[in-house]
Design an enzyme around this catalytic site. Structure first.
Site, short mmCIF file in Angstrom:
data_model
loop_
_atom_site.label_atom_id
_atom_site.label_comp_id
_atom_site.label_asym_id
_atom_site.label_seq_id
_atom_site.Cartn_x
_atom_site.Cartn_y
_atom_site.Cartn_z
N HIS A 182 24.15 -27.85 55.29
CA HIS A 182 23.85 -27.66 56.70
C HIS A 182 23.54 -29.01 57.35
CE1 HIS A 182 22.56 -23.14 56.72
NE2 HIS A 182 23.73 -23.33 56.16
N TYR B 62 15.12 -21.16 64.13
CA TYR B 62 13.67 -21.00 64.22
C TYR B 62 13.37 -20.54 65.64
CZ TYR B 62 12.85 -23.48 59.81
OH TYR B 62 12.80 -23.84 58.48
N PRO C 141 5.39 -21.62 54.49
CA PRO C 141 6.83 -21.82 54.26
C PRO C 141 7.64 -22.31 55.47
CG PRO C 141 6.29 -19.48 54.27
CD PRO C 141 5.00 -20.21 54.37
N LYS D 229 9.09 -26.63 52.54
CA LYS D 229 8.72 -27.79 51.72
C LYS D 229 8.26 -27.46 50.29
CE LYS D 229 9.70 -31.14 54.29
NZ LYS D 229 11.08 -30.68 54.27
N TYR E 128 12.21 -32.80 57.95
CA TYR E 128 12.90 -31.61 57.44
C TYR E 128 13.85 -31.99 56.30
CZ TYR E 128 14.31 -26.75 57.68
OH TYR E 128 14.52 -25.41 57.37
C1 LIG Z 1 8.39 -15.93 50.43
C2 LIG Z 1 8.45 -17.38 50.06
C3 LIG Z 1 9.36 -18.20 50.69
C4 LIG Z 1 9.43 -19.55 50.37
N1 LIG Z 1 10.34 -20.34 51.00
C5 LIG Z 1 10.46 -21.63 50.66
C6 LIG Z 1 11.47 -22.46 51.22
O1 LIG Z 1 12.28 -22.04 52.06
N2 LIG Z 1 11.58 -23.76 50.80
C7 LIG Z 1 10.72 -24.26 49.86
O2 LIG Z 1 10.87 -25.44 49.49
N3 LIG Z 1 9.73 -23.52 49.30
C8 LIG Z 1 9.59 -22.21 49.66
N4 LIG Z 1 8.62 -21.43 49.06
C9 LIG Z 1 7.72 -22.03 48.09
C10 LIG Z 1 8.34 -22.12 46.70
O3 LIG Z 1 8.78 -20.86 46.29
C11 LIG Z 1 7.30 -22.69 45.75
O4 LIG Z 1 6.80 -23.88 46.27
C12 LIG Z 1 7.88 -22.93 44.35
O5 LIG Z 1 8.10 -21.71 43.69
C13 LIG Z 1 6.93 -23.79 43.52
O6 LIG Z 1 7.44 -23.91 42.22
P1 LIG Z 1 6.45 -24.04 40.98
O7 LIG Z 1 7.32 -24.27 39.80
O8 LIG Z 1 5.38 -25.02 41.28
O9 LIG Z 1 5.71 -22.62 40.91
P2 LIG Z 1 6.29 -21.15 40.62
O10 LIG Z 1 7.68 -21.04 41.12
O11 LIG Z 1 5.28 -20.21 41.17
O12 LIG Z 1 6.36 -21.06 39.05
C14 LIG Z 1 5.20 -20.93 38.26
C15 LIG Z 1 5.55 -20.23 36.95
O13 LIG Z 1 4.40 -20.22 36.11
C16 LIG Z 1 4.29 -18.94 35.51
N5 LIG Z 1 2.88 -18.75 35.16
C17 LIG Z 1 1.85 -18.52 36.00
N6 LIG Z 1 0.70 -18.43 35.34
C18 LIG Z 1 1.02 -18.60 34.02
C19 LIG Z 1 0.23 -18.60 32.82
N7 LIG Z 1 -1.09 -18.44 32.84
N8 LIG Z 1 0.87 -18.80 31.63
C20 LIG Z 1 2.23 -19.01 31.59
N9 LIG Z 1 3.00 -18.99 32.71
C21 LIG Z 1 2.40 -18.80 33.91
C22 LIG Z 1 4.80 -17.98 36.56
O14 LIG Z 1 5.22 -16.74 36.01
C23 LIG Z 1 5.96 -18.78 37.15
O15 LIG Z 1 7.18 -18.52 36.51
C24 LIG Z 1 8.54 -20.08 49.37
C25 LIG Z 1 7.62 -19.24 48.74
C26 LIG Z 1 7.57 -17.90 49.07
C27 LIG Z 1 6.56 -17.03 48.37
#
Ligand SMILES: Cc1cc2nc3c(=O)[nH]c(=O)nc-3n(C[C@H](O)[C@H](O)[C@H](O)COP(=O)(O)OP(=O)(O)OC[C@H]3O[C@@H](n4cnc5c(N)ncnc54)[C@H](O)[C@@H]3O)c2cc1C
Length: 399
Positions: free
Chosen positions: A76, A202, A292, A296, A382
């Site tokens: 995009h 948006y 969200p 980011k 962005y």
């Molecule tokens: C509805 C929604 C929309 C979003 N839209 C965007 C977007 O458009 N752009 C963007 O950049 N970000 C977006 N985000 C944010 C993005 O999804 C998160 O920032 C991202 O998932 C972070 O990745 P992570 O690996 O840090 O955490 P997570 O993806 O949460 O992964 C953490 C992992 O750890 C595991 N875990 C947790 N506790 C334990 C434990 N005690 N033992 C073992 N495993 C465990 C979980 O099961 C999970 O698989 C959005 C989030 C949501 C909820």
């Protein structure tokens, strides 16, 4: 007791990307993940993010795990802002020299798991970490096996990549938590229909904010600003489509279609300091959460991983520990930049309950419509010039 060089809690985008990079650099890694592989790859609760900054796309491609992302993702060149009956296009290439990439987080997680396992990497699914001990000398992850036994993994370094409800975060003594909640939530849907436009819209409307995005040319991902105490049962399909159409009326057409998934997301900002203790480090949502609106969250996770990866490789290859000591300091720079932008976008676009605040917000939107400087601020942030754009060269180009 099992031993490894680096133990990682969580197989989200952050944990998986770090595991992949370290394994390729010859470091021994074990990932412990509470959920099953099937849940991570297919649960509707894990659809989440879809916008990759150009730097994130570049890092994933350089790491050799971006084959499907490049083939199936959508490039995009900008976004639309809808307000006061007008549709303003922000051309990111003209304003910031870069674009963005639309590719679902769940697809990326699926790709990272596949690449890591095919290359002989180890992910222990259905292994929940229940405690972290000895953070300073040899961090030890206490975990529950699928048959209920408690076991320990003793690590030279350990990383908490366990998401926004992080247990790892709570294990760091004296950690400071800076946070803010917002007086609204997002009702999100994934629907089998043509998206409202080819790029994201948006929309700021007196009835509340709405976001029109997509996962593919036939899958729309839309969001509505709702009250934080809202319940999903109050939103049958007809009401959702009616409200989406109202909030976009006069600027674009909403095409209703079957809704495949509905969710409610509370809005909050959170940053912890420090992001490390002894030989234990936090990455991704475990260390920070953004609303969200600015897309980011997942991008920040990749930034943290780039910084920590470089520091761990410097330690293992050159015996150099100074980058590890400076991890929090370096990471907090991109974290606060993204927190600032996410807060700015969120408060700019969501209707406020206070009429004075709301008039100020409308004035800000009009100003943005007329000011190239503000449009450039939005575009640079962005596409991630000051976040992932700073770290692409930390990731070696894979053969
Ligand atoms: C509805 C929604 C929309 C979003 N839209 C965007 C977007 O458009 N752009 C963007 O950049 N970000 C977006 N985000 C944010 C993005 O999804 C998160 O920032 C991202 O998932 C972070 O990745 P992570 O690996 O840090 O955490 P997570 O993806 O949460 O992964 C953490 C992992 O750890 C595991 N875990 C947790 N506790 C334990 C434990 N005690 N033992 C073992 N495993 C465990 C979980 O099961 C999970 O698989 C959005 C989030 C949501 C909820």
């Amino acid at each position: 007791m099992r031993k490894t060089q680096v133990g990682i809690v969580g197989a989200g985008p952050a944990g998986l990307f770090l595991a992949h990079l370290l394994r390729k650099a010859g470091v021994e890694v074990v990932v412990l993940e509470a959920r099953t592989r099937e849940y991570l790859e297919t649960s509707p609760h894990r659809i989440r993010a879809g916008v990759l900054e150009w730097g994130t796309r570049e890092m994933v491609a350089r790491a050799g795990v971006g084959d499907r992302m490049v083939q199936e993702g959508l490039g995009h060149g900008g976004i639309y802002l809808a307000f006061e009956g007008q549709l303003l296009h922000l051309d990111f290439h003209a304003l910031a020299g870069r674009g963005i990439w639309v590719y679902g987080q769940q697809y990326l997680v699926t790709d990272l798991i596949r690449h890591h396992l095919e290359a002989g990497g180890e992910i222990l699914f259905s292994h929940e970490v229940v405690g972290v001990e000895d953070l300073e000398e040899a961090p030890t992850l206490v975990y529950r096996t699928p048959d209920g036994r408690l076991e320990r993994l003793r690590c030279e370094f350990a990383v908490g990549a366990d998401g926004s409800h992080s247990l790892a975060r709570k294990s760091i003594p004296g950690i400071q938590v800076h946070q803010k909640t917002y007086p609204y939530a997002w009702l999100g849907i994934l629907a089998q229909t043509r998206p409202a436009a080819e790029e994201l819209i948006y929309a700021s409307h007196p009835r509340g904010f709405a976001l029109f995005s997509m996962r593919s040319p036939s899958l729309a991902r839309n969001y509505l600003q709702v009250a934080p105490e809202e319940r999903l049962e109050a939103w049958p399909e007809e009401r959702i489509w009616e409200e989406l159409s109202l909030r976009l009326s006069g600027v674009a057409e909403v095409q209703p279609g079957p809704i495949l998934e509905k969710s409610l997301t509370p809005m909050r900002s959170l940053v912890v300091e420090p992001m490390q203790h002894g030989r234990f480090f936090l990455v991704g949502d475990a260390a920070h959460v953004v609303p969200p609106t600015g897309a980011k969250g997942m991008n920040l996770a990749f930034c943290d991983v780039a910084v920590l990866y470089r520091a761990l490789v410097a330690f293992y290859k050159e015996g150099e520990a100074s980058l590890l000591a400076r991890y929090t300091q370096e990471a907090l720079r991109h974290v606060w930049q993204a927190e600032l932008f996410s807060y700015w976008m969120t408060t700019l676009l969501h209707t406020a309950a206070d009429p004075f605040e709301d008039r100020l917000r409308e004035a800000k939107l009009r100003h943005l419509g007329e000011s190239l400087h503000l449009q450039r601020f939005l575009a640079e942030n962005y596409v991630g010039l000051h976040t992932s754009g700073r770290y692409t060269h930390y990731i070696p180009q894979s053969a």
